[in-house]
Design a protein around this motif. Structure first.
Motif, short mmCIF file in Angstrom:
data_model
loop_
_atom_site.label_atom_id
_atom_site.label_comp_id
_atom_site.label_asym_id
_atom_site.label_seq_id
_atom_site.Cartn_x
_atom_site.Cartn_y
_atom_site.Cartn_z
N LEU A 43 0.83 -1.21 0.00
CA LEU A 43 0.00 0.00 0.00
C LEU A 43 0.87 1.25 0.00
O LEU A 43 0.64 2.19 -0.77
CB LEU A 43 -0.91 0.01 1.23
CG LEU A 43 -2.18 -0.82 1.20
CD1 LEU A 43 -2.81 -0.85 2.58
CD2 LEU A 43 -3.17 -0.26 0.18
N ASN A 44 1.84 1.26 0.88
CA ASN A 44 2.73 2.41 1.00
C ASN A 44 3.50 2.66 -0.29
O ASN A 44 3.62 3.80 -0.77
CB ASN A 44 3.70 2.19 2.15
CG ASN A 44 4.41 3.45 2.58
OD1 ASN A 44 3.78 4.47 2.83
ND2 ASN A 44 5.72 3.39 2.66
N ASP A 45 4.01 1.59 -0.89
CA ASP A 45 4.78 1.72 -2.13
C ASP A 45 3.93 2.29 -3.26
O ASP A 45 4.41 3.11 -4.06
CB ASP A 45 5.34 0.36 -2.56
CG ASP A 45 6.49 -0.10 -1.68
OD1 ASP A 45 7.01 0.73 -0.91
OD2 ASP A 45 6.85 -1.29 -1.75
N TYR A 46 2.67 1.84 -3.34
CA TYR A 46 1.80 2.37 -4.40
C TYR A 46 1.66 3.88 -4.27
O TYR A 46 1.84 4.62 -5.25
CB TYR A 46 0.42 1.70 -4.37
CG TYR A 46 -0.58 2.46 -5.21
CD1 TYR A 46 -0.54 2.38 -6.60
CD2 TYR A 46 -1.52 3.30 -4.62
CE1 TYR A 46 -1.43 3.11 -7.38
CE2 TYR A 46 -2.40 4.03 -5.39
CZ TYR A 46 -2.35 3.94 -6.77
OH TYR A 46 -3.22 4.68 -7.54
N TYR A 47 1.34 4.34 -3.07
CA TYR A 47 1.11 5.77 -2.89
C TYR A 47 2.41 6.59 -3.01
O TYR A 47 2.37 7.75 -3.42
CB TYR A 47 0.43 6.04 -1.55
CG TYR A 47 -1.04 5.71 -1.58
CD1 TYR A 47 -1.90 6.39 -2.45
CD2 TYR A 47 -1.58 4.72 -0.77
CE1 TYR A 47 -3.26 6.09 -2.50
CE2 TYR A 47 -2.94 4.42 -0.81
CZ TYR A 47 -3.77 5.11 -1.67
OH TYR A 47 -5.11 4.81 -1.73
N GLN A 48 3.54 5.99 -2.68
CA GLN A 48 4.80 6.72 -2.76
C GLN A 48 5.47 6.63 -4.14
O GLN A 48 6.23 7.52 -4.51
CB GLN A 48 5.77 6.20 -1.70
CG GLN A 48 5.38 6.60 -0.28
CD GLN A 48 6.47 6.27 0.72
OE1 GLN A 48 7.37 5.49 0.45
NE2 GLN A 48 6.38 6.89 1.89
N GLN A 49 5.16 5.56 -4.90
CA GLN A 49 5.87 5.34 -6.15
C GLN A 49 4.99 5.39 -7.40
O GLN A 49 5.46 5.83 -8.46
CB GLN A 49 6.55 3.95 -6.10
CG GLN A 49 7.49 3.75 -4.93
CD GLN A 49 8.73 4.61 -5.01
OE1 GLN A 49 9.18 4.96 -6.10
NE2 GLN A 49 9.30 4.95 -3.86
N ASP A 50 3.74 4.92 -7.30
CA ASP A 50 2.94 4.68 -8.51
C ASP A 50 1.58 5.38 -8.53
O ASP A 50 0.76 5.08 -9.39
CB ASP A 50 2.70 3.17 -8.68
CG ASP A 50 3.99 2.39 -8.76
OD1 ASP A 50 4.89 2.84 -9.48
OD2 ASP A 50 4.08 1.33 -8.12
N ASN A 51 1.32 6.26 -7.59
CA ASN A 51 -0.02 6.82 -7.46
C ASN A 51 -0.47 7.57 -8.72
O ASN A 51 0.05 8.64 -9.05
CB ASN A 51 -0.07 7.77 -6.25
CG ASN A 51 -1.47 8.29 -6.01
OD1 ASN A 51 -2.44 7.57 -6.20
ND2 ASN A 51 -1.57 9.54 -5.59
N ALA A 52 -1.43 6.97 -9.41
CA ALA A 52 -2.03 7.57 -10.61
C ALA A 52 -3.30 6.80 -10.90
O ALA A 52 -3.50 5.68 -10.39
CB ALA A 52 -1.08 7.49 -11.80
#
Length: 409
Positions: A43-52
């Motif tokens: 979850l954290n990685d998505y929001y920090q790296q891939d959020n779109a």
């Protein structure tokens, strides 16, 4: 391979705490499971790296988010052994999925038709059918129980040519019994009925093959199997989903929009209007990876070992009534019980003082609770991070509760 629950527990930060100065023993897994660090990091990685947003942009972040979102759909397909990713619809959870199927039922039902469900159903697999039958002037027919399980003779007697839908829980969230949905599907299909399965309490705990079960629809929730809340799945046979009208309308589910009409995208996207729970879906895929690494056969065997250990101990407690099958081989890790003379909420509160988290109430199954002749019940439910020591702590806490209240009654 036997699961190493002590090692597994290290992946769950929330379990490393005291409640009321006692180590937490979390036994409310039928309501929701805890999340391992791998899922939290995802979850954290998505929001920090891939959020779109997905499916819309051609920039790098959007393409990465879309790829991971759709990869999770593929993981669900493999986990359930569905025939195609077209048969996997992301929803908010089991409740949403079952409501979608009940809406489809309104396309099918005619006055006088029947929908067959059991008395053990969760409200999510009951109220949508009440509403569909009311709107279409169809009849809702209940199958009752025998020895704490579905009465198959009663089912056979009530399955007729009028039956258009059969909708059942795979595993009861109160009784802990496993319904023979493969056998039921075979019988129901002989009458031309559609078979709907509430898999919220089965998918997290045992191997599932929807093609082998031959159900027409299968609903599940991610949060009951290590994933975040707000993400679930409706599996449906492709030919039926093609016939099924979208439930929500707007962005992303459209193909072309004109001033007075519109057309829809192909499966599965025609059902996913608006911005989906992207992070939840991606983390759901991570949760599936975690369970696959453990092995679902091993997950099931571990829980059965706990049931074999704790159920006889509960049955030996004087004044304690356990609901559901008495045979441990027929009982999953969902165990509901009551103590004579004590309100379930008082019991649950007393157990919480000992650090043991259980659920008390009607468990969103009021018709079943009424059928059992009670007002509510205590429910302990187990998962991969629970141990025999947790079982012992539950038994010890029950005896302390009995001793305390017997001294004050």
């Amino acid at each position: 391979m036997i699961l190493d629950s002590e090692k597994i527990r290290q992946d769950f930060p929330i379990l490393k705490q005291d409640i009321n100065d006692e180590p937490l023993v979390y036994l409310d897994n039928a309501a929701t499971t805890q999340k391992p660090q791998q899922v939290l990091a995802c979850l954290n990685d998505y929001y920090q790296q891939d959020n779109a947003n997905v499916h819309r942009g051609v920039h790098t972040l959007a393409e990465r988010a879309t790829a991971k979102y759709e990869a999770s759909r593929g993981k669900v397909r493999d986990f359930l052994n569905a025939g195609s990713v077209k048969e996997i619809l992301f929803t908010r959870g089991t409740t949403t999925a079952l409501n979608w199927v009940a809406k489809f039922a309104e396309q099918v039902l005619q006055p006088g038709d029947e929908v067959l469900i059991s008395i053990m159903e969760h409200h999510s697999n009951l109220i949508p059918w009440q509403e569909a039958c009311r709107r279409k002037r169809a009849k809702l027919v209940y199958v009752y129980l025998k020895d704490g399980q579905l009465d198959l003779e009663d089912f056979n007697n009530k399955l007729t040519a009028k039956t258009k839908f059969v909708s059942l829980a795979h595993v009861s969230n109160v009784l802990g019994c496993i319904n023979p949905v493969k056998e039921i599907a075979e019988l129901a299909h002989c009458y031309g009925a559609y078979v709907v399965v509430d898999g919220a309490q089965s998918v997290p705990h045992m191997p599932i093959d929807v093609q082998d079960l031959d159900c027409d629809f299968f609903a599940l929730s991610g949060h009951k199997m290590l994933a975040p809340t707000g993400i679930g799945v409706l599996y449906g046979k492709e030919k039926l989903l093609e016939q099924m009208s979208p439930i929500e309308f707007g962005g992303e589910m459209i193909d072309f929009v004109y001033e007075h009409e519109a057309s829809w995208k192909e499966l599965p996207w025609k059902f996913e209007a608006g911005t989906p729970n992207i992070a939840g879906a991606i983390a759901f895929g991570e949760a599936i990876d975690y369970l696959i690494k453990l092995g679902m056969e091993q997950v099931h065997a571990h829980e059965q070992e706990l049931v074999d250990y704790v159920l006889p101990k509960l049955q030996e407690i004087r004044g304690l009534t356990v609901y559901g099958p008495a045979d441990t081989a027929k009982h999953t890790g969902v165990i509901a019980f009551n103590l004579d003379g004590l309100h379930p909420h008082d019991v649950a509160t007393a157990l919480d003082y000992e650090g043991v988290a259980v659920r008390a109430g009607h468990h969103c199954a009021q018709p079943l609770i009424n059928y059992l002749g009670i007002h509510s019940a205590v429910r302990a439910s187990f998962y991969i991070y629970n141990t025999k020591e947790d079982c012992d702590k539950l038994i010890e806490a029950i005896f302390k509760t009995k001793e305390f209240f017997n001294g004050t009654l």
